[in-house]
Scaffold this motif. Structure first.
Motif, PDB file in Angstrom:
ATOM      1  N   ARG A 296       0.943  -1.244   0.000  1.00  0.00           N
ATOM      2  CA  ARG A 296       0.026   0.126   0.068  1.00  0.00           C
ATOM      3  C   ARG A 296       0.789   1.292  -0.050  1.00  0.00           C
ATOM      4  O   ARG A 296       0.711   2.319  -0.713  1.00  0.00           O
ATOM      5  CB  ARG A 296      -0.886  -0.166   1.179  1.00  0.00           C
ATOM      6  CG  ARG A 296      -1.812   1.207   1.208  1.00  0.00           C
ATOM      7  CD  ARG A 296      -2.646   1.202   2.287  1.00  0.00           C
ATOM      8  NE  ARG A 296      -1.841   1.801   3.424  1.00  0.00           N
ATOM      9  CZ  ARG A 296      -1.570   1.424   4.659  1.00  0.00           C
ATOM     10  NH1 ARG A 296      -2.082   0.276   5.105  1.00  0.00           N
ATOM     11  NH2 ARG A 296      -0.685   2.224   5.324  1.00  0.00           N
ATOM     12  N   VAL A 297       1.897   1.313   0.748  1.00  0.00           N
ATOM     13  CA  VAL A 297       2.751   2.415   0.818  1.00  0.00           C
ATOM     14  C   VAL A 297       3.443   2.762  -0.337  1.00  0.00           C
ATOM     15  O   VAL A 297       3.670   3.739  -0.883  1.00  0.00           O
ATOM     16  CB  VAL A 297       3.880   2.260   1.997  1.00  0.00           C
ATOM     17  CG1 VAL A 297       4.600   3.373   2.211  1.00  0.00           C
ATOM     18  CG2 VAL A 297       3.036   2.536   3.508  1.00  0.00           C
TER      19      VAL A 297
ATOM     20  N   GLU B  69       1.100   4.242  -2.799  1.00  0.00           N
ATOM     21  CA  GLU B  69       1.023   5.450  -2.582  1.00  0.00           C
ATOM     22  C   GLU B  69       2.288   6.576  -3.149  1.00  0.00           C
ATOM     23  O   GLU B  69       1.953   7.485  -3.543  1.00  0.00           O
ATOM     24  CB  GLU B  69       0.619   5.856  -1.094  1.00  0.00           C
ATOM     25  CG  GLU B  69      -0.578   5.322  -0.593  1.00  0.00           C
ATOM     26  CD  GLU B  69      -0.867   5.778   0.721  1.00  0.00           C
ATOM     27  OE1 GLU B  69       0.171   5.570   1.443  1.00  0.00           O
ATOM     28  OE2 GLU B  69      -1.824   5.473   1.120  1.00  0.00           O
ATOM     29  N   LYS B  70       3.515   5.841  -2.751  1.00  0.00           N
ATOM     30  CA  LYS B  70       4.812   6.504  -3.121  1.00  0.00           C
ATOM     31  C   LYS B  70       4.630   6.745  -4.776  1.00  0.00           C
ATOM     32  O   LYS B  70       5.081   7.492  -5.286  1.00  0.00           O
ATOM     33  CB  LYS B  70       5.915   5.711  -2.519  1.00  0.00           C
ATOM     34  CG  LYS B  70       7.237   6.270  -2.822  1.00  0.00           C
ATOM     35  CD  LYS B  70       8.193   5.261  -2.151  1.00  0.00           C
ATOM     36  CE  LYS B  70       9.633   5.893  -2.192  1.00  0.00           C
ATOM     37  NZ  LYS B  70      10.751   5.215  -1.773  1.00  0.00           N
TER      38      LYS B  70
ATOM     39  N   GLU C  38       2.183   6.918  -6.809  1.00  0.00           N
ATOM     40  CA  GLU C  38       1.093   8.028  -7.306  1.00  0.00           C
ATOM     41  C   GLU C  38       1.918   9.505  -7.011  1.00  0.00           C
ATOM     42  O   GLU C  38       1.883  10.102  -7.823  1.00  0.00           O
ATOM     43  CB  GLU C  38      -0.092   7.788  -6.368  1.00  0.00           C
ATOM     44  CG  GLU C  38      -0.844   6.517  -6.825  1.00  0.00           C
ATOM     45  CD  GLU C  38      -1.465   6.828  -8.441  1.00  0.00           C
ATOM     46  OE1 GLU C  38      -1.798   7.970  -8.530  1.00  0.00           O
ATOM     47  OE2 GLU C  38      -1.509   5.843  -8.931  1.00  0.00           O
ATOM     48  N   LEU C  39       2.498   9.687  -5.913  1.00  0.00           N
ATOM     49  CA  LEU C  39       3.325  10.724  -5.590  1.00  0.00           C
ATOM     50  C   LEU C  39       4.390  10.839  -6.435  1.00  0.00           C
ATOM     51  O   LEU C  39       4.526  12.174  -7.023  1.00  0.00           O
ATOM     52  CB  LEU C  39       3.559  10.973  -4.014  1.00  0.00           C
ATOM     53  CG  LEU C  39       2.528  10.907  -2.987  1.00  0.00           C
ATOM     54  CD1 LEU C  39       2.995  10.485  -1.807  1.00  0.00           C
ATOM     55  CD2 LEU C  39       1.861  12.135  -3.283  1.00  0.00           C
TER      56      LEU C  39
ATOM     57  N   GLU D 190      -5.520  11.400  -7.481  1.00  0.00           N
ATOM     58  CA  GLU D 190      -4.985  10.617  -6.538  1.00  0.00           C
ATOM     59  C   GLU D 190      -3.665  11.181  -5.813  1.00  0.00           C
ATOM     60  O   GLU D 190      -3.313  11.167  -4.417  1.00  0.00           O
ATOM     61  CB  GLU D 190      -4.757   9.091  -6.729  1.00  0.00           C
ATOM     62  CG  GLU D 190      -4.329   8.193  -5.673  1.00  0.00           C
ATOM     63  CD  GLU D 190      -5.257   7.769  -4.762  1.00  0.00           C
ATOM     64  OE1 GLU D 190      -4.818   7.570  -3.451  1.00  0.00           O
ATOM     65  OE2 GLU D 190      -6.584   8.055  -5.029  1.00  0.00           O
TER      66      GLU D 190
ATOM     67  N   LEU E  77      -2.933  12.440  -1.878  1.00  0.00           N
ATOM     68  CA  LEU E  77      -1.943  11.820  -0.973  1.00  0.00           C
ATOM     69  C   LEU E  77      -1.127  13.020  -0.381  1.00  0.00           C
ATOM     70  O   LEU E  77      -0.743  12.908   0.500  1.00  0.00           O
ATOM     71  CB  LEU E  77      -1.410  10.794  -1.772  1.00  0.00           C
ATOM     72  CG  LEU E  77      -2.065   9.473  -1.856  1.00  0.00           C
ATOM     73  CD1 LEU E  77      -1.202   8.822  -3.124  1.00  0.00           C
ATOM     74  CD2 LEU E  77      -2.235   8.737  -0.674  1.00  0.00           C
TER      75      LEU E  77
ATOM     76  N   LYS F  39      -2.826  14.130   2.367  1.00  0.00           N
ATOM     77  CA  LYS F  39      -3.043  13.399   3.449  1.00  0.00           C
ATOM     78  C   LYS F  39      -1.693  13.398   4.167  1.00  0.00           C
ATOM     79  O   LYS F  39      -1.577  13.152   5.444  1.00  0.00           O
ATOM     80  CB  LYS F  39      -3.224  11.868   2.837  1.00  0.00           C
ATOM     81  CG  LYS F  39      -2.971  10.861   4.024  1.00  0.00           C
ATOM     82  CD  LYS F  39      -3.534   9.298   3.270  1.00  0.00           C
ATOM     83  CE  LYS F  39      -3.106   8.281   4.256  1.00  0.00           C
ATOM     84  NZ  LYS F  39      -3.416   6.850   3.694  1.00  0.00           N
ATOM     85  N   TYR F  40      -0.722  13.323   3.629  1.00  0.00           N
ATOM     86  CA  TYR F  40       0.835  13.450   4.145  1.00  0.00           C
ATOM     87  C   TYR F  40       1.404  14.742   4.356  1.00  0.00           C
ATOM     88  O   TYR F  40       2.798  14.895   4.298  1.00  0.00           O
ATOM     89  CB  TYR F  40       1.915  12.512   3.188  1.00  0.00           C
ATOM     90  CG  TYR F  40       1.391  10.953   3.126  1.00  0.00           C
ATOM     91  CD1 TYR F  40       1.262  10.263   4.587  1.00  0.00           C
ATOM     92  CD2 TYR F  40       0.564  10.438   2.286  1.00  0.00           C
ATOM     93  CE1 TYR F  40       0.625   8.958   4.655  1.00  0.00           C
ATOM     94  CE2 TYR F  40       0.048   8.883   2.230  1.00  0.00           C
ATOM     95  CZ  TYR F  40       0.382   8.407   3.442  1.00  0.00           C
ATOM     96  OH  TYR F  40      -0.240   7.140   3.753  1.00  0.00           O
TER      97      TYR F  40
END
Length: 131
Positions: free
Chosen positions: A45-46, A49-50, A52-53, A115, A119, A122-123
């Motif tokens: 999951r991480v 997300e990484k 997508e960023l 997305e 993120l 979110k972060y």
């Protein structure tokens, strides 16, 4: 999302990357206690997300270099500001506004990275501005 947050993400992505790497390491070390499957899911999951960023960062990296060096510096300074722009001199404020407007006009596809923008929000607390 505000342009300042996006620019802070762009210019300080290393701090967020370190935080993600620390999370991955933490989950990997915890796999001995919890079980490998749960930790593997968290790590995946991480990593997603990484990724997508990273897509968002790469897009922004195609936009920022097209600006003149003075405006790139102004955007970096704007991203690192902790206060509003009213405390800055008039000339500097005009340069900042002009640079931000040029950036937003050139970054037309920014909203297609929904997305990645989610993120960043979110972060955002993990992003520390670079000096």
């Amino acid at each position: 999302m505000k342009v300042k947050k996006i620019l802070r993400f762009y210019f300080s992505a290393e701090s967020l990357e370190r935080a993600f790497d620390n999370l991955i390491t933490r989950y990997a070390l915890a796999s001995a206690e919890r079980g490998g499957e749960e930790s593997a899911e968290r790590i995946l999951r991480v990593l997603g997300e990484k990724d997508e960023l990273a897509k968002l960062w790469r897009y922004i990296d195609t936009v920022v270099p097209t600006l003149p060096p003075a405006e790139q510096s102004a955007l970096k300074e704007y991203a690192a500001l902790r206060c509003g722009i009213k405390r800055i001199s008039d000339e500097k404020r005009k340069l900042l506004r002009r640079s931000v407007i040029k950036f937003t006009r050139r970054a037309r596809r920014l909203e297609s990275f929904i997305e990645g923008l989610r993120l960043v929000a979110k972060y955002y607390c993990l992003i520390s501005p670079s000096p």
